[in-house]
Scaffold this active site. Structure first.
Site, PDB file in Angstrom:
ATOM      1  N   HIS A 238       0.843  -1.169  -0.035  1.00 19.28           N
ATOM      2  CA  HIS A 238       0.133   0.065   0.138  1.00 19.28           C
ATOM      3  C   HIS A 238       0.881   1.336  -0.032  1.00 19.28           C
ATOM      4  CE1 HIS A 238      -3.447   2.362   0.744  1.00 19.28           C
ATOM      5  NE2 HIS A 238      -3.858   1.917   1.764  1.00 19.28           N
ATOM      6  N   HIS A 277      -1.888  -1.946  -9.774  1.00 20.85           N
ATOM      7  CA  HIS A 277      -3.017  -1.189  -8.748  1.00 20.85           C
ATOM      8  C   HIS A 277      -4.193  -2.228  -8.889  1.00 20.85           C
ATOM      9  CE1 HIS A 277      -5.577   1.575  -6.856  1.00 20.85           C
ATOM     10  NE2 HIS A 277      -4.511   2.282  -6.314  1.00 20.85           N
ATOM     11  N   ASP A 331       2.383   5.683  -6.073  1.00 19.57           N
ATOM     12  CA  ASP A 331       3.920   5.784  -5.562  1.00 19.57           C
ATOM     13  C   ASP A 331       4.955   6.149  -6.453  1.00 19.57           C
ATOM     14  OD1 ASP A 331       2.971   5.561  -2.995  1.00 19.57           O
ATOM     15  OD2 ASP A 331       2.308   3.542  -3.255  1.00 19.57           O
TER      16      ASP A 331
HETATM   17  N1  ACO Z   1       5.379  -5.875 -10.736  1.00 15.29           N
HETATM   18  C1  ACO Z   1       5.383  -6.871 -11.508  1.00 15.29           C
HETATM   19  N2  ACO Z   1       4.328  -7.763 -11.749  1.00 15.29           N
HETATM   20  C2  ACO Z   1       2.856  -7.180 -11.100  1.00 15.29           C
HETATM   21  C3  ACO Z   1       3.122  -6.010 -10.394  1.00 15.29           C
HETATM   22  C4  ACO Z   1       4.200  -5.425 -10.108  1.00 15.29           C
HETATM   23  N3  ACO Z   1       4.294  -4.394  -9.592  1.00 15.29           N
HETATM   24  N4  ACO Z   1       1.882  -5.876 -10.012  1.00 15.29           N
HETATM   25  C5  ACO Z   1       0.897  -6.841 -10.497  1.00 15.29           C
HETATM   26  N5  ACO Z   1       1.739  -7.581 -11.016  1.00 15.29           N
HETATM   27  C6  ACO Z   1       1.474  -8.799 -11.980  1.00 15.29           C
HETATM   28  C7  ACO Z   1       1.235 -10.232 -10.974  1.00 15.29           C
HETATM   29  O1  ACO Z   1       2.584 -10.738 -10.779  1.00 15.29           O
HETATM   30  C8  ACO Z   1       0.275 -10.874 -11.598  1.00 15.29           C
HETATM   31  O2  ACO Z   1       0.836 -11.472 -12.637  1.00 15.29           O
HETATM   32  P1  ACO Z   1       0.165 -13.042 -13.031  1.00 15.29           P
HETATM   33  O3  ACO Z   1      -1.184 -13.038 -13.463  1.00 15.29           O
HETATM   34  O4  ACO Z   1       1.070 -13.330 -14.281  1.00 15.29           O
HETATM   35  O5  ACO Z   1       0.376 -13.924 -11.761  1.00 15.29           O
HETATM   36  C9  ACO Z   1      -0.876  -9.990 -12.277  1.00 15.29           C
HETATM   37  O6  ACO Z   1       0.114  -8.756 -12.438  1.00 15.29           O
HETATM   38  C10 ACO Z   1      -1.859  -9.205 -11.164  1.00 15.29           C
HETATM   39  O7  ACO Z   1      -1.334  -9.002 -10.005  1.00 15.29           O
HETATM   40  P2  ACO Z   1      -1.916  -9.094  -8.744  1.00 15.29           P
HETATM   41  O8  ACO Z   1      -1.060  -9.022  -7.561  1.00 15.29           O
HETATM   42  O9  ACO Z   1      -2.897 -10.288  -8.633  1.00 15.29           O
HETATM   43  O10 ACO Z   1      -2.783  -7.790  -8.542  1.00 15.29           O
HETATM   44  P3  ACO Z   1      -3.562  -6.847  -7.509  1.00 15.29           P
HETATM   45  O11 ACO Z   1      -4.600  -6.209  -7.681  1.00 15.29           O
HETATM   46  O12 ACO Z   1      -3.657  -8.072  -6.148  1.00 15.29           O
HETATM   47  O13 ACO Z   1      -2.351  -6.046  -7.112  1.00 15.29           O
HETATM   48  C11 ACO Z   1      -1.033  -4.612  -6.093  1.00 15.29           C
HETATM   49  C12 ACO Z   1      -2.292  -4.833  -6.601  1.00 15.29           C
HETATM   50  C13 ACO Z   1      -0.931  -5.293  -4.581  1.00 15.29           C
HETATM   51  C14 ACO Z   1      -0.687  -3.046  -5.907  1.00 15.29           C
HETATM   52  C15 ACO Z   1       0.109  -5.109  -6.979  1.00 15.29           C
HETATM   53  O14 ACO Z   1       0.180  -4.522  -8.340  1.00 15.29           O
HETATM   54  C16 ACO Z   1       1.462  -4.709  -6.206  1.00 15.29           C
HETATM   55  O15 ACO Z   1       2.258  -5.406  -5.428  1.00 15.29           O
HETATM   56  N6  ACO Z   1       2.264  -3.615  -6.631  1.00 15.29           N
HETATM   57  C17 ACO Z   1       3.448  -3.314  -6.165  1.00 15.29           C
HETATM   58  C18 ACO Z   1       3.566  -2.662  -4.873  1.00 15.29           C
HETATM   59  C19 ACO Z   1       2.986  -1.212  -5.198  1.00 15.29           C
HETATM   60  O16 ACO Z   1       3.322  -0.336  -5.665  1.00 15.29           O
HETATM   61  N7  ACO Z   1       1.906  -0.827  -4.257  1.00 15.29           N
HETATM   62  C20 ACO Z   1       1.200   0.588  -4.119  1.00 15.29           C
HETATM   63  C21 ACO Z   1      -0.231   0.263  -4.712  1.00 15.29           C
HETATM   64  S1  ACO Z   1      -0.828   2.000  -4.742  1.00 15.29           S
HETATM   65  C22 ACO Z   1      -1.154   2.381  -3.077  1.00 15.29           C
HETATM   66  O17 ACO Z   1      -1.684   1.613  -2.416  1.00 15.29           O
HETATM   67  C23 ACO Z   1      -1.293   3.720  -2.598  1.00 15.29           C
END
Ligand code: ACO
Length: 394
Positions: A238, A277, A331
């Site tokens: 987050h 996201h 972010d």
């Molecule tokens: N880098 C690489 N791959 C990613 C990323 C990333 N940052 N985010 C998602 N993916 C990929 C996943 O590996 C997954 O791939 P797959 O389908 O081949 O397995 C697919 O995209 C879907 O990802 P999920 O994690 O299921 O998506 P979710 O909606 O749960 O995730 C989240 C959202 C938690 C923000 C995720 O994108 C993440 O961990 N990002 C990095 C942390 C981050 O920047 N957080 C800040 C968010 S904004 C905020 O809260 C203010």
């Protein structure tokens, strides 16, 4: 003989459970109604009370944005003047609080300090549990006014510097940078910081906002709700991601090294901080606004390499995973922006919290105005009718 209550034979269908569907992470579930922010994650739209975020970041101020979120309309000049002056009269901490801050370990992490001190504010309030909407607004205003002072006083204390008292002639953004650095920021820096505050102020039912609503829905108190929200925000999935972005930028030795670094992360199935996201499957409009801010500030402060590195990361990510809908989130460019403003790494997430207080408080007010206790269900997936094995036979 079976003890009372233990069933034998087939387990009957649990009608209560079969009527609901389990959705991991509550993805897509509508759990509240709000008049504050509208998000279209497919089209990349974010509005506060109907006003596009780009308009607000260009034309508004953080103070006016908070008024908008709390009142669901823009203020008149007189209303804005009053709101601003009420906020400024709360920059100074209640008696006893500065001593508490001085007694903290210098090695404490600012997010832990913030969470603890906001919780402690409840002890300085003669009526901490008052939960009618008007009382909640007052408490929210107190917390908003005090928070920059808590962060700045702690930061100066840990650096062994004299505390700089707040200056109520300054705006929220100017005053914070003044208390932190001991000198008034340039208008460009103050405005850049103000824009960051506007962009982070509210964002639907994100994890920390949901946390605040869940806590206040028990008719607990505003301090507990905000304390819980801060705990949620600091997680690396987050608001803590902005620190992760900066660490990554520091880890990559040069622009030329970006490609291998990112490809390596993706190959190892590691998340690249600042991308992806739960709601946006296209560009996050806040990231677009922060990108131009980061570019400008990087050039003004001689941090071009940092910006170019960020751009390169974005290019590689877009090429590799853009098709999955993974783009920079709020972010990503806020890391470069905060760095150029001169903020230390562990202050990045507290800055997010400072701004999001606007949103958390607005949601607390909305929840109190039309409350229903949050109490979802868990789907039980364990055994039934299990024997109780005496301890000496396990
Ligand atoms: N880098 C690489 N791959 C990613 C990323 C990333 N940052 N985010 C998602 N993916 C990929 C996943 O590996 C997954 O791939 P797959 O389908 O081949 O397995 C697919 O995209 C879907 O990802 P999920 O994690 O299921 O998506 P979710 O909606 O749960 O995730 C989240 C959202 C938690 C923000 C995720 O994108 C993440 O961990 N990002 C990095 C942390 C981050 O920047 N957080 C800040 C968010 S904004 C905020 O809260 C203010």
């Amino acid at each position: 003989m079976q003890p009372a209550g233990v069933m034998s034979g087939p387990i009957p269908e649990n009608k209560d459970q079969s009527m609901s569907t389990y959705v991991k992470g509550l993805e897509g579930i509508i759990a509240a109604q709000t008049e504050m922010s509208f998000i279209d994650g497919q089209k990349g739209i974010l509005e506060y009370v109907g006003i596009p975020i780009g308009e607000l970041s260009e034309k508004s101020t953080f103070e006016e944005t908070v008024f908008l979120l709390w009142n669901k309309r823009l203020p008149t000049q007189a209303e804005l003047d009053k709101f601003t002056s009420d906020l400024r009269s709360r920059y100074k901490l209640p008696e006893g609080m500065p001593e508490r801050i001085r007694s903290l370990p210098r090695t404490a992490q600012p997010m832990h300090v913030l969470r603890t001190q906001i919780s402690a504010l409840g002890m300085y309030d003669p009526d901490p549990n008052a939960n009618l909407v008007e009382a909640a607004r007052e408490k929210a205003l107190n917390i908003l006014g005090y928070t920059p002072t808590i962060v700045a006083e702690f930061d100066r204390m840990r650096r062994g510097l004299e505390v700089v008292p707040p200056d109520p002639s300054l705006s929220f953004a100017e005053n914070f940078l003044y208390m932190l650095n001991g000198e008034k920021p340039t208008p460009t820096m103050a405005r850049a910081f103000d824009i960051c505050m506007i962009l982070h102020a509210d964002h639907g039912l994100n994890n920390s906002t949901f946390t605040a609503r869940v806590i206040i829905s028990t008719l607990s108190d505003v301090y507990s709700a905000i304390t819980g929200a801060i705990g949620s925000l600091r997680g690396p999935l987050h608001g803590g991601a902005n620190e992760g972005v900066m660490k990554m930028l520091n880890e990559i030795p040069s622009v030329d090294a970006v490609e291998d670094y990112i490809l390596g992360k993706l190959e190892r199935k590691e998340k690249v901080m600042g991308f992806g996201h739960r709601v946006y499957k296209t560009r996050d409009p806040r990231a677009t606004a922060l990108k131009s801010l980061a570019k400008q500030l990087a050039s003004d402060t001689g941090n071009e390499e940092l910006y170019i590195k960020s751009r390169r990361i974005e290019e590689v990510m877009e090429r590799e995973v853009g098709a999955k809908g993974i783009y920079p989130n709020v972010d990503f460019y806020s890391a470069t922006t905060y760095h150029c403003i001169g903020l230390k790494l562990d202050l990045f997430t507290p800055m997010f919290a400072m701004s999001r207080l606007g949103g958390w408080s607005g949601h607390i007010i909305e929840q109190l105005a039309d409350n229903r206790l949050y109490r979802p269900k868990a789907e039980y997936i364990g055994p039934h009718n299990a024997p109780y094995v005496p301890i000496d036979q396990r």
